[in-house]
Structures are given as C-alpha cells and as structure tokens.
Design a protein around this motif. Structure first.
Motif, PDB file in Angstrom:
ATOM      1  N   HIS A   1       8.631  -6.046  -5.044  1.00  0.00           N
ATOM      2  CA  HIS A   1       8.541  -6.218  -3.592  1.00  0.00           C
ATOM      3  C   HIS A   1       9.937  -6.451  -3.009  1.00  0.00           C
TER       4      HIS A   1
ATOM      5  N   ASN B   1       3.298  -0.192   9.612  1.00  0.00           N
ATOM      6  CA  ASN B   1       1.977  -0.405  10.227  1.00  0.00           C
ATOM      7  C   ASN B   1       1.926  -1.763  10.931  1.00  0.00           C
TER       8      ASN B   1
ATOM      9  N   ILE C   1       2.138  -4.707   9.827  1.00  0.00           N
ATOM     10  CA  ILE C   1       1.343  -5.749   9.151  1.00  0.00           C
ATOM     11  C   ILE C   1       1.552  -5.639   7.639  1.00  0.00           C
ATOM     12  N   TYR C   2       1.308  -6.740   6.914  1.00  0.00           N
ATOM     13  CA  TYR C   2       1.250  -6.650   5.446  1.00  0.00           C
ATOM     14  C   TYR C   2      -0.185  -6.218   5.125  1.00  0.00           C
ATOM     15  N   ALA C   3      -0.353  -5.022   4.634  1.00  0.00           N
ATOM     16  CA  ALA C   3      -1.709  -4.510   4.426  1.00  0.00           C
ATOM     17  C   ALA C   3      -2.226  -4.797   3.014  1.00  0.00           C
ATOM     18  N   LEU C   4      -1.410  -4.563   2.008  1.00  0.00           N
ATOM     19  CA  LEU C   4      -1.906  -4.725   0.623  1.00  0.00           C
ATOM     20  C   LEU C   4      -2.460  -6.128   0.405  1.00  0.00           C
ATOM     21  N   THR C   5      -1.791  -7.119   0.990  1.00  0.00           N
ATOM     22  CA  THR C   5      -2.218  -8.505   0.810  1.00  0.00           C
ATOM     23  C   THR C   5      -3.176  -8.955   1.910  1.00  0.00           C
TER      24      THR C   5
ATOM     25  N   CYS D   1       0.859  -1.201   0.000  1.00  0.00           N
ATOM     26  CA  CYS D   1       0.000   0.000   0.000  1.00  0.00           C
ATOM     27  C   CYS D   1       0.888   1.241   0.000  1.00  0.00           C
ATOM     28  N   SER D   2       1.862   1.263   0.906  1.00  0.00           N
ATOM     29  CA  SER D   2       2.737   2.429   1.047  1.00  0.00           C
ATOM     30  C   SER D   2       3.550   2.688  -0.219  1.00  0.00           C
TER      31      SER D   2
ATOM     32  N   ASP E   1       6.828  -2.019   6.042  1.00  0.00           N
ATOM     33  CA  ASP E   1       7.667  -2.810   6.945  1.00  0.00           C
ATOM     34  C   ASP E   1       7.961  -4.199   6.376  1.00  0.00           C
ATOM     35  N   GLY E   2       6.979  -4.807   5.709  1.00  0.00           N
ATOM     36  CA  GLY E   2       7.241  -6.109   5.080  1.00  0.00           C
ATOM     37  C   GLY E   2       8.248  -5.938   3.953  1.00  0.00           C
ATOM     38  N   ASP E   3       8.015  -4.948   3.158  1.00  0.00           N
ATOM     39  CA  ASP E   3       8.857  -4.645   2.002  1.00  0.00           C
ATOM     40  C   ASP E   3      10.320  -4.436   2.406  1.00  0.00           C
TER      41      ASP E   3
HETATM   42  C1  LIG Z   1       8.171 -11.378  -4.632  1.00  0.00           C
HETATM   43  C2  LIG Z   1       6.820 -11.052  -4.063  1.00  0.00           C
HETATM   44  N1  LIG Z   1       6.397 -11.715  -2.980  1.00  0.00           N
HETATM   45  C3  LIG Z   1       5.187 -11.435  -2.445  1.00  0.00           C
HETATM   46  C4  LIG Z   1       4.394 -10.468  -3.020  1.00  0.00           C
HETATM   47  C5  LIG Z   1       3.034 -10.189  -2.435  1.00  0.00           C
HETATM   48  N2  LIG Z   1       3.019  -8.954  -1.660  1.00  0.00           N
HETATM   49  C6  LIG Z   1       2.693  -7.765  -2.231  1.00  0.00           C
HETATM   50  S1  LIG Z   1       2.705  -6.510  -1.134  1.00  0.00           S
HETATM   51  C7  LIG Z   1       3.155  -7.557   0.123  1.00  0.00           C
HETATM   52  C8  LIG Z   1       3.333  -7.068   1.547  1.00  0.00           C
HETATM   53  C9  LIG Z   1       3.083  -5.635   1.744  1.00  0.00           C
HETATM   54  O1  LIG Z   1       3.283  -5.308   3.097  1.00  0.00           O
HETATM   55  P1  LIG Z   1       4.182  -4.084   3.512  1.00  0.00           P
HETATM   56  O2  LIG Z   1       5.474  -4.102   2.807  1.00  0.00           O
HETATM   57  O3  LIG Z   1       4.263  -4.075   4.994  1.00  0.00           O
HETATM   58  O4  LIG Z   1       3.407  -2.824   2.951  1.00  0.00           O
HETATM   59  P2  LIG Z   1       1.928  -2.276   3.248  1.00  0.00           P
HETATM   60  O5  LIG Z   1       1.014  -2.886   2.223  1.00  0.00           O
HETATM   61  O6  LIG Z   1       1.559  -2.645   4.656  1.00  0.00           O
HETATM   62  O7  LIG Z   1       2.085  -0.805   3.056  1.00  0.00           O
HETATM   63  C10 LIG Z   1       3.294  -8.860  -0.331  1.00  0.00           C
HETATM   64  C11 LIG Z   1       3.675 -10.011   0.522  1.00  0.00           C
HETATM   65  C12 LIG Z   1       4.892  -9.789  -4.159  1.00  0.00           C
HETATM   66  N3  LIG Z   1       4.199  -8.824  -4.754  1.00  0.00           N
HETATM   67  N4  LIG Z   1       6.105 -10.097  -4.662  1.00  0.00           N
END
Ligand SMILES: Cc1ncc(C[n+]2csc(CCOP(=O)(O)OP(=O)(O)O)c2C)c(N)n1
Length: 326
Positions: free
Chosen positions: A82, A135, A137-141, A65-66, A107-109
């Motif tokens: 990602h 945040n 958490i992984y929000a987009l997914t 999302c971010s 944060d996941g990224d």
């Molecule tokens: C190589 C790869 N693995 C998994 C995904 C699926 N994916 C897309 S966004 C995401 C996590 C997003 O979480 P975060 O980075 O915390 O960002 P937020 O959405 O919370 O802003 C994942 C696992 C992807 N797009 N590419």
C-alpha cells in the motif's frame, strides 16, 4: 488418408498480431458497475491497438481495488505494498529501461500513504505512465475518507462527515519541479479514456493520468454518479487528446494550450468549482527523464562486472570478512 504433424498445427493467419486475449488473464472480480472494468478494457484496447508485446510491459500497482490490475493484465506485473507502487516503479524503470512501465494506484494509495513517493516520483520524471483511479474513497477496505473525498463525506472514519476540503491532485502535480505531463479522464468515457492512455503511453517521461472513477457501492454520489449530468469540459489542442465526448455530448469543448503552465494552473485550481477538465492539462517535452540524467557520464557495467561487484559487496557480510576486520 494419413495425416502429418503439420495437419495438427493450428495456423494463425497472422501469428504476429496480438488480440485482446493476449492482454487478458481472467474476468476481473470488481463490483458490478465499478469503473475499474472500463479502465482495464480501455488499457487492453490501447495496448492491442499499439500492438505492444505483452512481455515488454510491466504493470506495477500498490494495494486497493484498483491495484488488482496486474492480476488481470497478461503482462509482467508487481502487486506491491500500500502506497509503495512508485518507489518500486522507479527501481523497475532504472533496472529495466527497455521495458514499458505502467503504474496503477488508487487515490488513497497514491495521495495519502504514498503521497511523499508521488511528489518525488513526479520530480524524477521516470519513463512511465502513472494512472490513479480516483473514486474519492478507500474502496477495498469498505469506505474510509480519502484525501480527495469531498467536504462532509460520511464514511467509516468520518461518520459525522469529513472536516476538510479535498486536496486537488492536479494543482499539486503542477507545482512539482520537472512535471512533464498531466491529463484527466473518466471511467464512464471509454473512448476518451483510451485516447488519454494512448497519448500518455507515447509521452517520453512520466505521464500522470488522473482517472475519475465510478464506485457505485461505496461512493455512488461522486461525479454525479458517473453519468451524462457530470459537469465537465473537454480540453482541445493540436498535440492533445482527441475529444471523444461519449455520453457527455452536451459538455463544452474549450481550446487550451497545454504548454501554458499558467493556463493549466487556472484550469486545475478551478476544477472542482467550475467544470471538471477532461483532456491534456499540461505538457512539457523539454524535461529530461531520470533515466537519461542518472546515467549521464556513467559507464554501465556489463554482466560480468556486475556479478563481481555483487560478490565483493556480499563478501563484506561473510564470517571471514568480519573476523579479519576485528
Ligand atoms: C500499510 C497499510 N496500511 C493500510 C492498509 C489497508 N488498506 C488496504 S487498501 C487501502 C485503501 C485503498 O483505497 P484506495 O487506494 O483509494 O484504492 P481503492 O480500493 O479505492 O481502489 C487500505 C487503507 C494496508 N494494506 N497496508
């Protein structure tokens, strides 16, 4: 009365002044109450206040999302893969050092799939403002446990609650060789967030900014919901970030010398247990940037030489070259 072409031209009072519209593309499509809206607004106001020419700014993001920032910011942008915002940023920084670089990740990224890149890019100390919207958490997914999710977090990947204590990004960043700037702010403090971005923007080297982010849909409980009860303290120092408490008017202010790495380590280590620190945690202006050391004693080739070198390189893959090598 006859009109001349001049009469049809709309004259701006000061054509050189950039307004918020110059940094805006469309209305952001994040959820209602998402901290991304505040962070985007603070960033646009910071750019406007510094009168940065939009064409001088490059925004690089990962996926999440971010990471949608480059779509909403009217600057150059690169929505990468990602976890890969930072290696792309290093390339951008070396190829176009005259541009101003800002990197945005979740944060996941940054801490999970991009964790290795994060450590090494901090060590490179490229010229960039690197912001992580955390945040927890992984929000987009739609809700998977991230490295900063609190112990016991119930999510799609840990339905019975997460098993591990969260990682501490501030302590980790402080342990990386060449770290030169670490700050923390929060999305529900627009004034402090803008001041933090402004301070980071003016830092020479890599300014790592962790932004605690509200996510009312997938992580509503994090950071006390991002409201006035959030247990925080503001760090104050002469060369730090001006204290703007916003709705955290009861939060204490403490004096902190950001050049003292031991004090910074202690603040970072206790962040979750004690009051969450907001402000400039660490600053070292003596670290050379990668941009400086990489090309030290190296003559930069001009356009013509670069073209010749590229041609020579590509020739290695032509049929003729392969034949002659046999
Ligand atoms: C190589 C790869 N693995 C998994 C995904 C699926 N994916 C897309 S966004 C995401 C996590 C997003 O979480 P975060 O980075 O915390 O960002 P937020 O959405 O919370 O802003 C994942 C696992 C992807 N797009 N590419």
């Amino acid at each position: 009365m006859s009109l001349s072409i001049e009469d049809y031209i709309v004259k701006e009072e000061n054509p050189c002044t950039y307004s918020l519209a110059d940094y805006t593309t469309e209305t952001a499509r994040w959820c209602k109450g998402c901290g991304g809206h505040g962070a985007l607004g603070a960033l646009q106001r910071m750019l406007r206040d510094n009168q940065e020419a939009p064409e001088d700014v490059i925004c690089v993001s990962g996926i999440g999302c971010s990471s949608r920032f480059p779509h909403y910011l009217r600057t150059y942008g690169f929505h990468t893969l990602h976890g890969r915002a930072l290696p792309v940023s290093v390339g951008v920084s070396l190829a176009r050092p005259e541009k101003k670089l800002l990197t945005i990740m979740g944060d996941g990224d940054c801490f999970s799939i991009g964790g290795n890149h994060w450590l090494h890019t901090l060590r490179y100390n490229i010229n960039a403002m690197v912001m992580v919207l955390d945040n927890e958490i992984y929000a987009l997914t739609k809700k998977q446990t991230s490295p900063t999710s609190r112990l016991g977090t119930i999510s799609n990947t840990t339905p019975r609650g997460s098993f591990l204590e969260p990682m501490n990004p501030l302590s980790i960043a402080l342990g990386v060789t060449n770290i030169s700037f670490i700050a923390q702010t929060a999305t529900w403090l627009p004034g402090h967030m803008q001041a933090t971005m402004d301070r980071a923007w003016k830092h020479k080297g890599l300014a790592f900014v962790r932004i605690l982010q509200r996510c009312p849909i997938f992580m509503p409980g994090a950071f006390s919901g991002g409201n006035a009860n959030f247990p925080a303290k503001f760090l104050e120092s002469p060369n730090g970030i001006p204290v703007d408490k916003g709705i955290l008017s009861n939060a204490p202010t403490v004096l902190h010398d950001p050049s003292d790495i031991h004090a910074a380590q202690s603040i970072a280590a206790n962040a979750h247990k004690d009051l969450e620190p907001l402000g400039l945690i660490y600053l070292n202006t003596d670290v050379p940037t990668y941009n400086e050391v990489r090309y030290r004693n190296v003559a930069t080739p001009n356009r013509a030489t670069k073209a010749k070198l590229l041609e020579k390189y590509m020739d290695r893959y032509t049929v003729g070259a392969a034949d002659s090598a046999e």
